[in-house]
Design an enzyme around this catalytic site. Structure first.
Site, mmCIF file in Angstrom:
data_model
loop_
_atom_site.group_PDB
_atom_site.id
_atom_site.type_symbol
_atom_site.label_atom_id
_atom_site.label_comp_id
_atom_site.label_asym_id
_atom_site.label_seq_id
_atom_site.Cartn_x
_atom_site.Cartn_y
_atom_site.Cartn_z
ATOM 1 N NE ARG A 64 -1.965 -3.187 -4.157
ATOM 2 C CZ ARG A 64 -2.100 -3.317 -2.841
ATOM 3 N NH1 ARG A 64 -2.084 -2.249 -2.070
ATOM 4 N NH2 ARG A 64 -2.265 -4.497 -2.290
ATOM 5 C CE LYS A 119 -10.728 4.058 6.562
ATOM 6 N NZ LYS A 119 -11.145 2.693 6.162
ATOM 7 C CB VAL A 164 -10.292 5.572 0.702
ATOM 8 C CG1 VAL A 164 -11.321 6.506 1.311
ATOM 9 C CG2 VAL A 164 -9.190 5.254 1.720
ATOM 10 N N GLY A 217 0.785 -1.250 0.000
ATOM 11 C CA GLY A 217 0.000 0.000 0.000
ATOM 12 C C GLY A 217 0.805 1.282 0.000
ATOM 13 C CG ASP A 268 -8.942 1.089 9.306
ATOM 14 O OD1 ASP A 268 -9.728 1.871 9.857
ATOM 15 O OD2 ASP A 268 -9.331 0.065 8.712
HETATM 16 P P1 IMP Z 1 -5.028 -1.470 10.338
HETATM 17 O O1 IMP Z 1 -4.179 -2.586 10.840
HETATM 18 O O2 IMP Z 1 -6.492 -1.748 10.575
HETATM 19 O O3 IMP Z 1 -4.633 -0.107 10.857
HETATM 20 O O4 IMP Z 1 -4.955 -1.484 8.773
HETATM 21 C C1 IMP Z 1 -3.904 -1.012 8.069
HETATM 22 C C2 IMP Z 1 -3.916 -1.577 6.675
HETATM 23 O O5 IMP Z 1 -5.229 -1.900 6.244
HETATM 24 C C3 IMP Z 1 -3.422 -0.561 5.695
HETATM 25 O O6 IMP Z 1 -2.053 -0.706 5.482
HETATM 26 C C4 IMP Z 1 -4.213 -0.868 4.454
HETATM 27 O O7 IMP Z 1 -3.512 -1.824 3.671
HETATM 28 C C5 IMP Z 1 -5.483 -1.500 4.936
HETATM 29 N N1 IMP Z 1 -6.627 -0.553 4.940
HETATM 30 C C6 IMP Z 1 -7.232 0.009 6.007
HETATM 31 N N2 IMP Z 1 -8.230 0.827 5.643
HETATM 32 C C7 IMP Z 1 -8.251 0.811 4.288
HETATM 33 C C8 IMP Z 1 -9.049 1.481 3.287
HETATM 34 O O8 IMP Z 1 -9.953 2.295 3.540
HETATM 35 N N3 IMP Z 1 -8.755 1.174 1.997
HETATM 36 C C9 IMP Z 1 -7.765 0.306 1.630
HETATM 37 N N4 IMP Z 1 -6.988 -0.325 2.529
HETATM 38 C C10 IMP Z 1 -7.234 -0.093 3.840
HETATM 39 MG MG MG Z 2 -3.774 -3.132 1.858
#
Ligand code: IMP
Ligand code: MG
Length: 179
Positions: free
Chosen positions: A164, A130, A152, A43, A102
């Protein structure tokens, strides 16, 4: 492809200006320091490519790859390392470069994994934040944009590995999810 986008949340111009601003801040903070940017694949790759060129002090780059999502839009809560750094980091100031913070599960896992390797410091730079969905107690030291709780894509972010390559950050249409 773009017919699956409900609306553009952050335009190319807005991203460009923000990346320049982040690069300037990072340049000031790390001038003369042994900076290692650690991009989290896949990402962060688009953001990393732009951010590193906005940083006007010497730095090295490396990448890690972790997975916490299946093909869906919710974190599975379990993080797996797919690719680790292959050099020691104890002589470096680490700046983790991520596309989005996130739930925070991924970044807190990575931070916990890297801390015992004894780097000079570790900070986080994420393009998107987020905060509404946060599950772990983690904050970004540098962030580009705070966004609402919507899924998103674009500028490196995917849904099931698609989208992407969009040059902006867009919100996916409901009908593009799970079909
Ligand atoms: P976390 O562990 O929940 O903080 O997620 C982090 C990872 O989830 C990021 O590196 C993204 O790859 C993916 N991710 C989280 N939210 C989104 C989104 O809205 N769109 C696309 N990928 C997301
Ligand atoms: Mg991802």
């Amino acid at each position: 492809m773009e017919s699956f986008i409900d609306r553009v949340l952050i335009s190319e111009d807005e991203i460009r200006a923000k990346v320049r601003e982040l690069g300037a801040k990072i340049t000031e903070d790390y001038r003369g320091k042994p900076l290692l940017l650690v991009g989290i694949l896949k990402g962060s790759m688009v953001f990393m490519a732009d951010l590193m060129r906005a940083i006007k002090t010497n730095c090295k780059i490396d990448f890690m790859s972790v997975s916490s999502y299946g093909a869906g839009t919710q974190t599975s809560g379990q993080v797996r390392i797919i690719l680790d750094l292959n050099k020691p980091i104890k002589d470096f100031d680490i700046l983790i470069v991520e596309d989005i913070l996130d739930s925070g599960v991924t970044l807190s896992y990575i931070k916990k994994l890297l801390l015992p390797r004894g780097p000079r410091s570790i900070r986080i730079c994420t393009l998107l934040d987020k905060p509404e969905r946060r599950k772990s107690d983690i904050v970004a030291d540098y962030y580009g944009f705070t966004i609402p709780d919507a899924f998103v894509v674009g500028y490196g972010l995917d849904y099931g590995e698609d989208y992407r390559n969009l040059p902006y950050i867009g919100i996916l249409k409901e009908e593009a999810i799970n079909n």
